[in-house]
Design a protein around this motif. Structure first.
Motif, PDB file in Angstrom:
ATOM      1  N   GLY A  41       0.805  -1.216   0.000  1.00  0.00           N
ATOM      2  CA  GLY A  41       0.000   0.000   0.000  1.00  0.00           C
ATOM      3  C   GLY A  41       0.838   1.266   0.000  1.00  0.00           C
ATOM      4  N   VAL A  42       1.887   1.273   0.808  1.00  0.00           N
ATOM      5  CA  VAL A  42       2.758   2.446   0.887  1.00  0.00           C
ATOM      6  C   VAL A  42       3.477   2.663  -0.448  1.00  0.00           C
ATOM      7  CG1 VAL A  42       4.841   3.351   2.001  1.00  0.00           C
ATOM      8  CG2 VAL A  42       3.046   2.337   3.390  1.00  0.00           C
ATOM      9  N   ILE A  43       3.937   1.582  -1.063  1.00  0.00           N
ATOM     10  CA  ILE A  43       4.619   1.693  -2.363  1.00  0.00           C
ATOM     11  C   ILE A  43       3.643   2.207  -3.423  1.00  0.00           C
ATOM     12  CG2 ILE A  43       5.720   0.368  -4.206  1.00  0.00           C
ATOM     13  CD1 ILE A  43       6.900  -1.409  -1.900  1.00  0.00           C
ATOM     14  N   GLN A  44       2.435   1.677  -3.420  1.00  0.00           N
ATOM     15  CA  GLN A  44       1.410   2.157  -4.360  1.00  0.00           C
ATOM     16  C   GLN A  44       1.194   3.658  -4.201  1.00  0.00           C
ATOM     17  OE1 GLN A  44      -1.826  -0.910  -3.402  1.00  0.00           O
ATOM     18  NE2 GLN A  44      -2.490   0.035  -5.304  1.00  0.00           N
ATOM     19  N   GLU A  45       1.065   4.073  -2.965  1.00  0.00           N
ATOM     20  CA  GLU A  45       0.791   5.471  -2.641  1.00  0.00           C
ATOM     21  C   GLU A  45       1.926   6.386  -3.101  1.00  0.00           C
ATOM     22  OE1 GLU A  45       0.869   7.651   1.598  1.00  0.00           O
ATOM     23  OE2 GLU A  45      -0.563   5.989   1.480  1.00  0.00           O
ATOM     24  N   ARG A  46       3.158   6.033  -2.774  1.00  0.00           N
ATOM     25  CA  ARG A  46       4.305   6.887  -3.096  1.00  0.00           C
ATOM     26  C   ARG A  46       4.655   6.904  -4.584  1.00  0.00           C
ATOM     27  NH1 ARG A  46       4.565  10.517   0.470  1.00  0.00           N
ATOM     28  NH2 ARG A  46       5.011   9.774   2.542  1.00  0.00           N
ATOM     29  N   TYR A  47       4.504   5.756  -5.236  1.00  0.00           N
ATOM     30  CA  TYR A  47       4.931   5.649  -6.626  1.00  0.00           C
ATOM     31  C   TYR A  47       3.785   5.749  -7.625  1.00  0.00           C
ATOM     32  CZ  TYR A  47       9.666   4.552  -5.213  1.00  0.00           C
ATOM     33  OH  TYR A  47      10.936   4.637  -4.673  1.00  0.00           O
ATOM     34  N   GLY A  48       2.542   5.731  -7.148  1.00  0.00           N
ATOM     35  CA  GLY A  48       1.400   5.838  -8.035  1.00  0.00           C
ATOM     36  C   GLY A  48       1.311   4.678  -9.016  1.00  0.00           C
ATOM     37  N   ILE A  49       1.602   3.475  -8.529  1.00  0.00           N
ATOM     38  CA  ILE A  49       1.553   2.299  -9.399  1.00  0.00           C
ATOM     39  C   ILE A  49       0.399   1.392  -8.978  1.00  0.00           C
ATOM     40  CG2 ILE A  49       4.016   2.353  -9.941  1.00  0.00           C
ATOM     41  CD1 ILE A  49       4.483   0.141  -7.904  1.00  0.00           C
ATOM     42  N   ALA A  50       0.054   0.471  -9.859  1.00  0.00           N
ATOM     43  CA  ALA A  50      -1.032  -0.464  -9.590  1.00  0.00           C
ATOM     44  C   ALA A  50      -0.625  -1.458  -8.502  1.00  0.00           C
ATOM     45  CB  ALA A  50      -1.393  -1.215 -10.864  1.00  0.00           C
ATOM     46  N   LYS A  51      -1.635  -2.004  -7.840  1.00  0.00           N
ATOM     47  CA  LYS A  51      -1.381  -2.943  -6.753  1.00  0.00           C
ATOM     48  C   LYS A  51      -0.585  -4.150  -7.232  1.00  0.00           C
ATOM     49  CE  LYS A  51      -3.530  -5.530  -3.049  1.00  0.00           C
ATOM     50  NZ  LYS A  51      -4.736  -5.843  -2.306  1.00  0.00           N
ATOM     51  N   ASP A  52      -0.912  -4.694  -8.393  1.00  0.00           N
ATOM     52  CA  ASP A  52      -0.198  -5.883  -8.860  1.00  0.00           C
ATOM     53  C   ASP A  52       1.279  -5.597  -9.129  1.00  0.00           C
ATOM     54  OD1 ASP A  52      -0.920  -4.396 -11.152  1.00  0.00           O
ATOM     55  OD2 ASP A  52      -0.997  -6.183 -12.411  1.00  0.00           O
ATOM     56  N   GLU A  53       1.579  -4.402  -9.614  1.00  0.00           N
ATOM     57  CA  GLU A  53       2.983  -4.017  -9.836  1.00  0.00           C
ATOM     58  C   GLU A  53       3.719  -3.881  -8.504  1.00  0.00           C
ATOM     59  OE1 GLU A  53       6.496  -3.176 -11.704  1.00  0.00           O
ATOM     60  OE2 GLU A  53       4.658  -3.874 -12.642  1.00  0.00           O
ATOM     61  N   ALA A  54       3.077  -3.246  -7.529  1.00  0.00           N
ATOM     62  CA  ALA A  54       3.684  -3.095  -6.203  1.00  0.00           C
ATOM     63  C   ALA A  54       3.902  -4.471  -5.570  1.00  0.00           C
ATOM     64  CB  ALA A  54       2.811  -2.225  -5.318  1.00  0.00           C
ATOM     65  N   GLU A  55       2.953  -5.378  -5.754  1.00  0.00           N
ATOM     66  CA  GLU A  55       3.098  -6.725  -5.202  1.00  0.00           C
ATOM     67  C   GLU A  55       4.278  -7.463  -5.835  1.00  0.00           C
ATOM     68  OE1 GLU A  55      -0.830  -8.311  -5.804  1.00  0.00           O
ATOM     69  OE2 GLU A  55      -1.404  -7.825  -3.734  1.00  0.00           O
ATOM     70  N   LYS A  56       4.477  -7.290  -7.128  1.00  0.00           N
ATOM     71  CA  LYS A  56       5.616  -7.922  -7.800  1.00  0.00           C
ATOM     72  C   LYS A  56       6.928  -7.412  -7.224  1.00  0.00           C
ATOM     73  CE  LYS A  56       3.350  -8.698 -12.234  1.00  0.00           C
ATOM     74  NZ  LYS A  56       3.254  -8.232 -13.619  1.00  0.00           N
ATOM     75  N   GLU A  57       7.005  -6.103  -6.990  1.00  0.00           N
ATOM     76  CA  GLU A  57       8.223  -5.523  -6.428  1.00  0.00           C
ATOM     77  C   GLU A  57       8.478  -6.035  -5.010  1.00  0.00           C
ATOM     78  OE1 GLU A  57       8.680  -1.315  -6.786  1.00  0.00           O
ATOM     79  OE2 GLU A  57       8.018  -1.307  -8.875  1.00  0.00           O
ATOM     80  N   VAL A  58       7.417  -6.115  -4.222  1.00  0.00           N
ATOM     81  CA  VAL A  58       7.557  -6.602  -2.846  1.00  0.00           C
ATOM     82  C   VAL A  58       7.953  -8.074  -2.841  1.00  0.00           C
ATOM     83  CG1 VAL A  58       6.273  -7.083  -0.719  1.00  0.00           C
ATOM     84  CG2 VAL A  58       6.058  -4.851  -1.821  1.00  0.00           C
ATOM     85  N   ASP A  59       7.390  -8.853  -3.744  1.00  0.00           N
ATOM     86  CA  ASP A  59       7.761 -10.270  -3.826  1.00  0.00           C
ATOM     87  C   ASP A  59       9.232 -10.427  -4.211  1.00  0.00           C
ATOM     88  OD1 ASP A  59       5.224 -11.012  -3.085  1.00  0.00           O
ATOM     89  OD2 ASP A  59       4.555 -11.505  -5.117  1.00  0.00           O
ATOM     90  N   SER A  60       9.704  -9.583  -5.113  1.00  0.00           N
ATOM     91  CA  SER A  60      11.107  -9.610  -5.507  1.00  0.00           C
ATOM     92  C   SER A  60      11.996  -9.274  -4.301  1.00  0.00           C
ATOM     93  CB  SER A  60      11.351  -8.618  -6.641  1.00  0.00           C
ATOM     94  OG  SER A  60      12.712  -8.514  -6.934  1.00  0.00           O
TER      95      SER A  60
END
Length: 67
Positions: A41-60
Motif C-alpha cells: 500500500g505504501v509503495i502504491q501510494e508513493r509511486y502511483g503504481i497499480a497494486k499488482d505491480e507493487a506486489e511484484k516488487e515486494v515479492d522480488s
C-alpha cells in the motif's frame, strides 16, 4: 511464501527497503512495520503504481531477503 521472516528482521532490512524504494520515508517504513500488505500500500501510494505491480516488487524484495 512465509513473510514472517521479513517481519522478524524488519528493523535490520528496513534500510534495504529504503534503498530499493528511495521515495519511501522512515515514517512510511515504520508504518509498514514489515507487513506485506501495508508495504504494498505504501509503495502504491508513493509511486502511483497499480497494486499488482507493487506486489511484484515486494515479492522480488522478499526473495532477496528471505534466504
Amino acid at each position: 511464501m512465509n513473510w514472517d521472516v521479513i517481519q522478524g528482521k524488519w528493523k535490520q532490512i528496513k534500510g534495504d527497503a529504503q534503498a530499493q524504494w528511495g521515495k519511501l520515508t522512515d515514517d512510511d517504513l515504520d508504518r509498514a512495520e514489515g507487513d506485506r500488505e501495508k508495504l504494498v500500500g505504501v509503495i502504491q501510494e508513493r509511486y502511483g503504481i497499480a497494486k499488482d505491480e507493487a506486489e511484484k516488487e515486494v515479492d522480488s524484495f522478499y526473495h532477496k531477503h528471505a534466504a
